[in-house]
Design a protein around this motif. Sequence first.
Motif, PDB file in Angstrom:
ATOM      1  N   LEU A   1      43.556  10.992  50.407  1.00 46.13           N
ATOM      2  CA  LEU A   1      42.193  11.269  50.904  1.00 46.13           C
ATOM      3  C   LEU A   1      41.872  12.374  51.907  1.00 46.13           C
ATOM      4  CD1 LEU A   1      41.109   7.323  51.373  1.00 46.13           C
ATOM      5  CD2 LEU A   1      40.751   8.946  49.293  1.00 46.13           C
ATOM      6  N   GLU A   2      42.718  12.398  52.480  1.00 48.21           N
ATOM      7  CA  GLU A   2      42.558  13.667  53.419  1.00 48.21           C
ATOM      8  C   GLU A   2      42.964  15.119  53.005  1.00 48.21           C
ATOM      9  OE1 GLU A   2      44.863  13.097  57.446  1.00 48.21           O
ATOM     10  OE2 GLU A   2      45.398  11.355  56.350  1.00 48.21           O
ATOM     11  N   ILE A   3      43.657  15.056  51.795  1.00 56.82           N
ATOM     12  CA  ILE A   3      44.121  16.281  51.035  1.00 56.82           C
ATOM     13  C   ILE A   3      42.881  16.756  50.205  1.00 56.82           C
ATOM     14  CG2 ILE A   3      45.566  17.407  49.276  1.00 56.82           C
ATOM     15  CD1 ILE A   3      47.962  15.933  50.271  1.00 56.82           C
ATOM     16  N   CYS A   4      42.324  15.494  49.673  1.00 60.06           N
ATOM     17  CA  CYS A   4      41.018  15.728  48.858  1.00 60.06           C
ATOM     18  C   CYS A   4      39.908  16.548  49.688  1.00 60.06           C
ATOM     19  CB  CYS A   4      40.462  14.307  48.424  1.00 60.06           C
ATOM     20  SG  CYS A   4      41.344  13.778  47.209  1.00 60.06           S
ATOM     21  N   GLU A   5      39.834  15.993  50.946  1.00 61.25           N
ATOM     22  CA  GLU A   5      38.674  16.710  51.788  1.00 61.25           C
ATOM     23  C   GLU A   5      39.097  18.313  52.135  1.00 61.25           C
ATOM     24  OE1 GLU A   5      35.863  15.538  52.488  1.00 61.25           O
ATOM     25  OE2 GLU A   5      36.209  13.451  52.021  1.00 61.25           O
ATOM     26  N   ILE A   6      40.510  18.600  52.415  1.00 65.15           N
ATOM     27  CA  ILE A   6      41.033  19.920  52.550  1.00 65.15           C
ATOM     28  C   ILE A   6      40.729  20.910  51.365  1.00 65.15           C
ATOM     29  CG2 ILE A   6      42.873  21.251  52.942  1.00 65.15           C
ATOM     30  CD1 ILE A   6      44.055  18.956  54.726  1.00 65.15           C
TER      31      ILE A   6
ATOM     32  N   ALA B   1      28.961  26.798  53.913  1.00 64.10           N
ATOM     33  CA  ALA B   1      28.394  26.642  55.329  1.00 64.10           C
ATOM     34  C   ALA B   1      27.019  27.034  55.317  1.00 64.10           C
ATOM     35  CB  ALA B   1      29.605  27.301  56.218  1.00 64.10           C
ATOM     36  N   GLU B   2      26.449  27.836  54.380  1.00 60.74           N
ATOM     37  CA  GLU B   2      25.065  28.283  54.795  1.00 60.74           C
ATOM     38  C   GLU B   2      24.110  27.031  54.123  1.00 60.74           C
ATOM     39  OE1 GLU B   2      24.528  32.114  53.322  1.00 60.74           O
ATOM     40  OE2 GLU B   2      25.807  33.067  55.066  1.00 60.74           O
ATOM     41  N   THR B   3      24.528  26.670  53.023  1.00 59.37           N
ATOM     42  CA  THR B   3      23.618  25.865  52.250  1.00 59.37           C
ATOM     43  C   THR B   3      24.302  24.252  52.616  1.00 59.37           C
ATOM     44  OG1 THR B   3      25.094  25.734  50.528  1.00 59.37           O
ATOM     45  CG2 THR B   3      23.358  27.458  50.319  1.00 59.37           C
ATOM     46  N   LYS B   4      25.263  24.340  53.151  1.00 54.13           N
ATOM     47  CA  LYS B   4      25.809  22.923  53.578  1.00 54.13           C
ATOM     48  C   LYS B   4      25.930  22.113  52.192  1.00 54.13           C
ATOM     49  CE  LYS B   4      24.031  22.753  58.209  1.00 54.13           C
ATOM     50  NZ  LYS B   4      23.638  24.142  58.295  1.00 54.13           N
ATOM     51  N   ALA B   5      26.443  22.714  51.230  1.00 48.76           N
ATOM     52  CA  ALA B   5      26.487  22.208  49.889  1.00 48.76           C
ATOM     53  C   ALA B   5      28.056  22.425  49.498  1.00 48.76           C
ATOM     54  CB  ALA B   5      25.560  22.540  48.768  1.00 48.76           C
ATOM     55  N   TRP B   6      28.407  21.569  48.603  1.00 46.79           N
ATOM     56  CA  TRP B   6      29.859  21.521  47.971  1.00 46.79           C
ATOM     57  C   TRP B   6      29.751  22.117  46.424  1.00 46.79           C
ATOM     58  CZ3 TRP B   6      28.901  17.912  51.454  1.00 46.79           C
ATOM     59  CH2 TRP B   6      29.666  17.972  52.550  1.00 46.79           C
TER      60      TRP B   6
ATOM     61  N   GLN C   1      29.159  23.670  37.817  1.00 43.63           N
ATOM     62  CA  GLN C   1      27.977  23.213  37.245  1.00 43.63           C
ATOM     63  C   GLN C   1      27.459  22.231  38.400  1.00 43.63           C
ATOM     64  OE1 GLN C   1      28.234  22.426  33.287  1.00 43.63           O
ATOM     65  NE2 GLN C   1      28.070  24.529  32.842  1.00 43.63           N
ATOM     66  N   HIS C   2      28.307  21.455  39.081  1.00 41.29           N
ATOM     67  CA  HIS C   2      27.883  20.488  39.853  1.00 41.29           C
ATOM     68  C   HIS C   2      27.770  20.919  41.329  1.00 41.29           C
ATOM     69  CE1 HIS C   2      28.958  17.727  36.845  1.00 41.29           C
ATOM     70  NE2 HIS C   2      30.095  18.348  36.579  1.00 41.29           N
ATOM     71  N   CYS C   3      26.795  20.465  42.235  1.00 43.08           N
ATOM     72  CA  CYS C   3      26.474  20.806  43.643  1.00 43.08           C
ATOM     73  C   CYS C   3      26.286  19.471  44.115  1.00 43.08           C
ATOM     74  CB  CYS C   3      25.409  21.855  43.616  1.00 43.08           C
ATOM     75  SG  CYS C   3      25.226  22.392  45.230  1.00 43.08           S
ATOM     76  N   TYR C   4      26.971  19.380  45.364  1.00 46.02           N
ATOM     77  CA  TYR C   4      26.780  18.256  46.139  1.00 46.02           C
ATOM     78  C   TYR C   4      26.314  18.394  47.591  1.00 46.02           C
ATOM     79  CZ  TYR C   4      29.701  16.377  42.165  1.00 46.02           C
ATOM     80  OH  TYR C   4      30.145  16.288  40.907  1.00 46.02           O
ATOM     81  N   THR C   5      25.394  17.435  48.167  1.00 40.68           N
ATOM     82  CA  THR C   5      24.876  17.539  49.572  1.00 40.68           C
ATOM     83  C   THR C   5      25.364  16.309  50.336  1.00 40.68           C
ATOM     84  OG1 THR C   5      23.016  16.747  49.009  1.00 40.68           O
ATOM     85  CG2 THR C   5      23.077  19.039  48.885  1.00 40.68           C
TER      86      THR C   5
ATOM     87  N   GLU D   1      27.712  12.176  58.740  1.00 42.58           N
ATOM     88  CA  GLU D   1      27.455  13.392  59.733  1.00 42.58           C
ATOM     89  C   GLU D   1      28.658  13.995  60.463  1.00 42.58           C
ATOM     90  OE1 GLU D   1      24.959  11.739  62.825  1.00 42.58           O
ATOM     91  OE2 GLU D   1      23.166  11.403  61.262  1.00 42.58           O
ATOM     92  N   PRO D   2      29.825  13.253  60.736  1.00 42.67           N
ATOM     93  CA  PRO D   2      30.931  13.744  61.430  1.00 42.67           C
ATOM     94  C   PRO D   2      31.637  14.301  59.866  1.00 42.67           C
ATOM     95  CG  PRO D   2      31.090  11.560  62.103  1.00 42.67           C
ATOM     96  CD  PRO D   2      29.721  11.555  61.056  1.00 42.67           C
ATOM     97  N   LEU D   3      31.649  14.134  58.871  1.00 42.29           N
ATOM     98  CA  LEU D   3      32.024  14.529  57.518  1.00 42.29           C
ATOM     99  C   LEU D   3      31.536  15.896  57.444  1.00 42.29           C
ATOM    100  CD1 LEU D   3      33.916  14.517  55.066  1.00 42.29           C
ATOM    101  CD2 LEU D   3      31.948  13.713  53.905  1.00 42.29           C
ATOM    102  N   LEU D   4      30.392  15.952  57.563  1.00 40.70           N
ATOM    103  CA  LEU D   4      29.525  17.381  57.465  1.00 40.70           C
ATOM    104  C   LEU D   4      30.105  18.354  58.431  1.00 40.70           C
ATOM    105  CD1 LEU D   4      27.484  19.235  56.047  1.00 40.70           C
ATOM    106  CD2 LEU D   4      25.853  18.196  57.450  1.00 40.70           C
ATOM    107  N   LYS D   5      30.236  17.855  59.872  1.00 38.02           N
ATOM    108  CA  LYS D   5      30.471  18.617  60.900  1.00 38.02           C
ATOM    109  C   LYS D   5      31.862  19.205  60.776  1.00 38.02           C
ATOM    110  CE  LYS D   5      31.212  18.315  65.907  1.00 38.02           C
ATOM    111  NZ  LYS D   5      31.405  17.482  67.141  1.00 38.02           N
ATOM    112  N   PHE D   6      32.687  18.277  60.118  1.00 45.14           N
ATOM    113  CA  PHE D   6      34.260  18.786  60.012  1.00 45.14           C
ATOM    114  C   PHE D   6      33.990  19.768  58.874  1.00 45.14           C
ATOM    115  CE2 PHE D   6      37.628  18.502  56.907  1.00 45.14           C
ATOM    116  CZ  PHE D   6      38.741  18.685  57.594  1.00 45.14           C
ATOM    117  N   HIS D   7      33.442  19.614  57.911  1.00 41.03           N
ATOM    118  CA  HIS D   7      33.516  20.881  56.697  1.00 41.03           C
ATOM    119  C   HIS D   7      32.922  22.224  57.407  1.00 41.03           C
ATOM    120  CE1 HIS D   7      35.221  18.993  53.281  1.00 41.03           C
ATOM    121  NE2 HIS D   7      34.650  17.892  53.667  1.00 41.03           N
TER     122      HIS D   7
END
Length: 418
Positions: free
Chosen positions: A246-251, A259-264, A268-272, A287-293
């Motif tokens: 799970l941690e490697i998935c996040e890395i 970081a500008e749009t705060k989106a992954w 063709q897929h885009c996630y917020t 919220e902590p997840l977004l801050k981490f990324h």
Amino acid sequence: MSVSSPSDAESSPCPLPGPRDPGGKDTERGEEKVCAVCGDRATGYHFHVMTCEGCKGFFRRSVNKGVCFTCPLARSCPVTKANRRQCQACRLQKCLDAGMRKDMIMSEEALRRRWALRGQRRLARELPEGLTAEQQELIDILIAAHQRTFDSTFSQFTHYWPAVRLCIPSPRPRSPPQPGIPATWLPSSLPDCLDDVLPDVFSMLPHFADLSTFMIQQVINFAKEIPAFRSLPIDDQISLLKGATLEICEIQFNTVFNAETKAWECGQHCYTIQDGALAGFQQIYLEPLLKFHISLKKLQLHEAEYVLLQAMRLFSPGRDQGAAVAGGPLSSADARPAPPDHTSIAQRDFIDAFQEKVALTLKSYIDHWHPMPEGRFLYAKLLLLLTELQTLKAENMRQILHIQDLSTMTPLLSEIIS
């Protein structure tokens, strides 16, 4: 006119044998040297004569500018430390009489090149040594494994589960809420006769189930590409994957984070972060997840640093998945078999040694490719972020266990957290 050899220099801080001091005696080491022109304290040989810094600079400027000085006293002025500025003509003549050589004066361009070269050499001495051949080989292996297994465009990702409409109870007709309202903010119980279908809001849970399976499979394939991992007993491989996937998935997910749009941005897929809410995750995790990324992306890591971080997490045997999650034990309703700890790892010494090797390689890479001040505290920041990632994983698992349908949809995810 003689031409100076490549080894000659405008100045030499250490006295060289040959010339004599103004008194006619041989200069000896340990004695204070005096300038042959004005009698001031000398700093070394300049243009082939023992002089002070003042006479050295005066001689260079006079020759480079080509100025013709005139003496008002028929070139008979005394030149001493006290009055050397009074008659430039006599001072220049005394420089020449002492043996200072015009041919040893470097041009301004040559001086700039010389100082630039000195700066480069000084910087090279201050920089740490490069990576060893073994460390570079490790990086090459990890990068190759990552490139062969991680699909940054998510072109091979297939969404199987159908979209699920969200419903809310409504005693009277009402307009649907704005898209993006987290599912956890909507009532979960629905009166049979008061269902109001919201056509614009879909649950992201089925999509998240497919995405999780896809990324977990990529991490497993990444691990299998590493020779050190393949050499482990199968039970050790399973333990490491359960502890780190799970941690490697996040890395890996951070490599496609904007970081500008705060989106992954995954092809063709885009996630917020709102999509995570629509899958059922709560703000205490999102919220902590977004801050981490955001924090990790701001470090502008190289590909080598990303893969080394992944390897550090993979080779981390431990009980960080255990019963204590997010500050306290799980309730009996959340009870699951505890993951293996250090004692269940057969090759613990080998795994610990390999993780240390990866960590040292990461530190060496940062020191070499991120010199001061750019690389200040970069390694320490990464270690802190890895600690935050462990906390995020604990909260992530806690919330996954509460989303009952998720483990049913993706058995692979259920196996990872079991």
